[in-house]
Design a protein around this motif. Structure first.
Motif, mmCIF file in Angstrom:
data_model
loop_
_atom_site.group_PDB
_atom_site.id
_atom_site.type_symbol
_atom_site.label_atom_id
_atom_site.label_comp_id
_atom_site.label_asym_id
_atom_site.label_seq_id
_atom_site.Cartn_x
_atom_site.Cartn_y
_atom_site.Cartn_z
ATOM 1 N N HIS A 24 0.482 -1.188 -0.105
ATOM 2 C CA HIS A 24 0.153 -0.355 -0.035
ATOM 3 C C HIS A 24 0.705 1.339 -0.327
ATOM 4 C CE1 HIS A 24 -4.216 -1.833 -0.037
ATOM 5 N NE2 HIS A 24 -3.481 -2.439 2.038
ATOM 6 N N GLY A 25 2.256 1.422 0.104
ATOM 7 C CA GLY A 25 3.468 2.283 0.526
ATOM 8 C C GLY A 25 3.893 2.457 -0.132
ATOM 9 N N VAL A 26 4.048 1.634 -1.593
ATOM 10 C CA VAL A 26 4.572 1.907 -2.662
ATOM 11 C C VAL A 26 4.185 2.989 -2.941
ATOM 12 C CG1 VAL A 26 5.806 0.901 -4.812
ATOM 13 C CG2 VAL A 26 5.420 -0.435 -2.994
ATOM 14 N N VAL A 46 -0.613 -8.105 -7.773
ATOM 15 C CA VAL A 46 -1.374 -6.722 -6.310
ATOM 16 C C VAL A 46 -1.964 -5.957 -6.812
ATOM 17 C CG1 VAL A 46 -1.068 -4.949 -4.847
ATOM 18 C CG2 VAL A 46 0.517 -7.118 -5.014
ATOM 19 N N GLY A 47 -1.431 -5.264 -8.327
ATOM 20 C CA GLY A 47 -2.829 -4.168 -8.432
ATOM 21 C C GLY A 47 -3.091 -2.954 -7.886
ATOM 22 N N GLY A 48 -3.987 -2.364 -8.257
ATOM 23 C CA GLY A 48 -4.114 -1.030 -7.913
ATOM 24 C C GLY A 48 -2.625 -0.256 -7.133
ATOM 25 N N PRO A 49 -2.281 0.279 -6.483
ATOM 26 C CA PRO A 49 -1.279 1.248 -6.616
ATOM 27 C C PRO A 49 0.313 0.969 -6.228
ATOM 28 C CG PRO A 49 -2.152 0.639 -3.626
ATOM 29 C CD PRO A 49 -3.110 -0.169 -4.766
ATOM 30 N N VAL A 50 0.382 -0.442 -6.840
ATOM 31 C CA VAL A 50 1.770 -0.570 -6.782
ATOM 32 C C VAL A 50 1.536 -1.534 -8.097
ATOM 33 C CG1 VAL A 50 2.801 -3.175 -7.257
ATOM 34 C CG2 VAL A 50 2.347 -2.564 -5.263
ATOM 35 N N ILE A 70 -5.120 -8.699 -5.566
ATOM 36 C CA ILE A 70 -4.788 -8.666 -4.145
ATOM 37 C C ILE A 70 -5.987 -7.625 -3.875
ATOM 38 C CG2 ILE A 70 -2.662 -8.556 -2.953
ATOM 39 C CD1 ILE A 70 -3.882 -10.786 -1.472
ATOM 40 N N SER A 71 -4.982 -6.361 -4.105
ATOM 41 C CA SER A 71 -5.172 -5.377 -3.750
ATOM 42 C C SER A 71 -6.661 -4.203 -3.428
ATOM 43 C CB SER A 71 -4.404 -4.037 -3.626
ATOM 44 O OG SER A 71 -4.698 -3.787 -5.351
ATOM 45 N N GLY A 72 -7.713 -5.138 -4.714
ATOM 46 C CA GLY A 72 -8.588 -4.384 -4.993
ATOM 47 C C GLY A 72 -10.130 -5.696 -4.676
ATOM 48 N N TYR A 73 -9.647 -6.773 -3.987
ATOM 49 C CA TYR A 73 -10.708 -8.066 -3.292
ATOM 50 C C TYR A 73 -11.598 -7.321 -2.839
ATOM 51 C CZ TYR A 73 -7.654 -11.256 -5.875
ATOM 52 O OH TYR A 73 -6.745 -12.063 -6.912
ATOM 53 N N ASP A 74 -11.418 -6.690 -1.873
ATOM 54 C CA ASP A 74 -12.410 -6.157 -0.573
ATOM 55 C C ASP A 74 -12.753 -4.211 -0.734
ATOM 56 O OD1 ASP A 74 -10.095 -4.738 0.108
ATOM 57 O OD2 ASP A 74 -9.908 -4.991 2.192
ATOM 58 N N ASN A 75 -11.936 -4.174 -1.968
ATOM 59 C CA ASN A 75 -11.664 -2.758 -2.651
ATOM 60 C C ASN A 75 -12.348 -2.528 -4.142
ATOM 61 O OD1 ASN A 75 -13.129 0.524 -2.668
ATOM 62 N ND2 ASN A 75 -12.120 0.447 -1.217
ATOM 63 N N LYS A 144 -6.401 -6.488 3.249
ATOM 64 C CA LYS A 144 -5.890 -4.593 3.503
ATOM 65 C C LYS A 144 -4.011 -5.251 3.413
ATOM 66 C CE LYS A 144 -9.059 -4.030 6.438
ATOM 67 N NZ LYS A 144 -9.480 -3.427 7.756
ATOM 68 N N GLY A 145 -3.238 -6.152 3.336
ATOM 69 C CA GLY A 145 -1.964 -6.258 2.557
ATOM 70 C C GLY A 145 -0.912 -6.218 4.209
ATOM 71 N N LYS A 146 -1.628 -6.573 5.410
ATOM 72 C CA LYS A 146 -0.678 -6.457 6.634
ATOM 73 C C LYS A 146 0.665 -7.950 7.214
ATOM 74 C CE LYS A 146 -4.025 -4.128 9.369
ATOM 75 N NZ LYS A 146 -4.990 -3.734 9.908
ATOM 76 N N ASN A 147 0.238 -8.873 5.546
ATOM 77 C CA ASN A 147 1.106 -9.998 5.722
ATOM 78 C C ASN A 147 1.919 -9.520 5.118
ATOM 79 O OD1 ASN A 147 -0.618 -9.876 3.623
ATOM 80 N ND2 ASN A 147 0.387 -12.368 3.151
ATOM 81 N N PHE A 148 3.297 -10.845 5.467
ATOM 82 C CA PHE A 148 4.540 -10.938 3.950
ATOM 83 C C PHE A 148 4.891 -11.775 4.282
ATOM 84 C CE2 PHE A 148 8.957 -10.125 3.854
ATOM 85 C CZ PHE A 148 9.197 -9.409 2.981
ATOM 86 N N GLY A 149 4.318 -12.215 3.164
ATOM 87 C CA GLY A 149 4.633 -12.970 2.256
ATOM 88 C C GLY A 149 3.381 -13.772 1.925
#
Length: 156
Positions: A24-26, A46-50, A70-75, A144-149
């Motif tokens: 989300h922060g790239v 990922v899509g979206g911001p990336v 995945i960045s847009g699956y919930d939005n 929400k992108g809180k996981n890593f991997g």
């Protein structure tokens, strides 16, 4: 990514970039620092911001393999492409990539990737939630992108 950049350096830069910021922060500045010669190939799940940040750095005749969003699956609004013009101006080739289209390569790829992991040439990361009761929170965190991997839930 950048022209003349060794594969190992790319993997190291990408790991560092995403470890610091998460998807989300790239920013375009982050990618500019990591890829000063621009981006020739992008594998995006990922899509979206990336994707929007990468589009600003794509070189002429570059390629994007789109494997997920995945960045847009919930939005779904997050998936809006902000710089669609980059596809035209840089003649970017975007192609969907579905693993099952290449099932005939599965065994070979698994063996090659397994060897690369064994030889410590590529590394994987996992986020592990413990207990089935934590699965819903882990799934929401994944979206929400809180996981890593890879997000996993350990049941026992």
């Amino acid at each position: 990514m950048g022209k003349g950049t060794r594969r190992e350096q790319i993997l190291e830069i990408a790991a560092e970039l995403f470890a610091r910021r998460g998807f989300h922060g790239v920013s375009v500045a982050d990618l500019g620092a990591a890829c000063p010669s621009g981006v020739d190939v992008c594998f995006d799940n990922v899509g979206g911001p990336v994707l929007n940040a990468v589009l600003a750095r794509m070189n002429a005749f570059s390629r994007i393999a789109l494997c997920g969003q995945i960045s847009g699956y919930d939005n779904p609004e997050v998936l809006a492409v902000k710089n669609f013009r980059a596809f035209l101006v840089n003649r970017v080739n975007l192609r969907g990539f579905i693993v099952s289209d290449h099932i005939d390569l599965w065994k070979t790829a698994l063996a090659e990737l397994g060897q690369l992991v064994h030889d410590d040439k590529i590394r994987y990361r996992e986020s592990i939630a413990v207990g089935l009761e934590n699965a819903p929170e882990a799934f929401i965190g994944l979206l929400k992108g809180k996981n890593f991997g890879k997000q996993l839930v350990k049941l026992i």
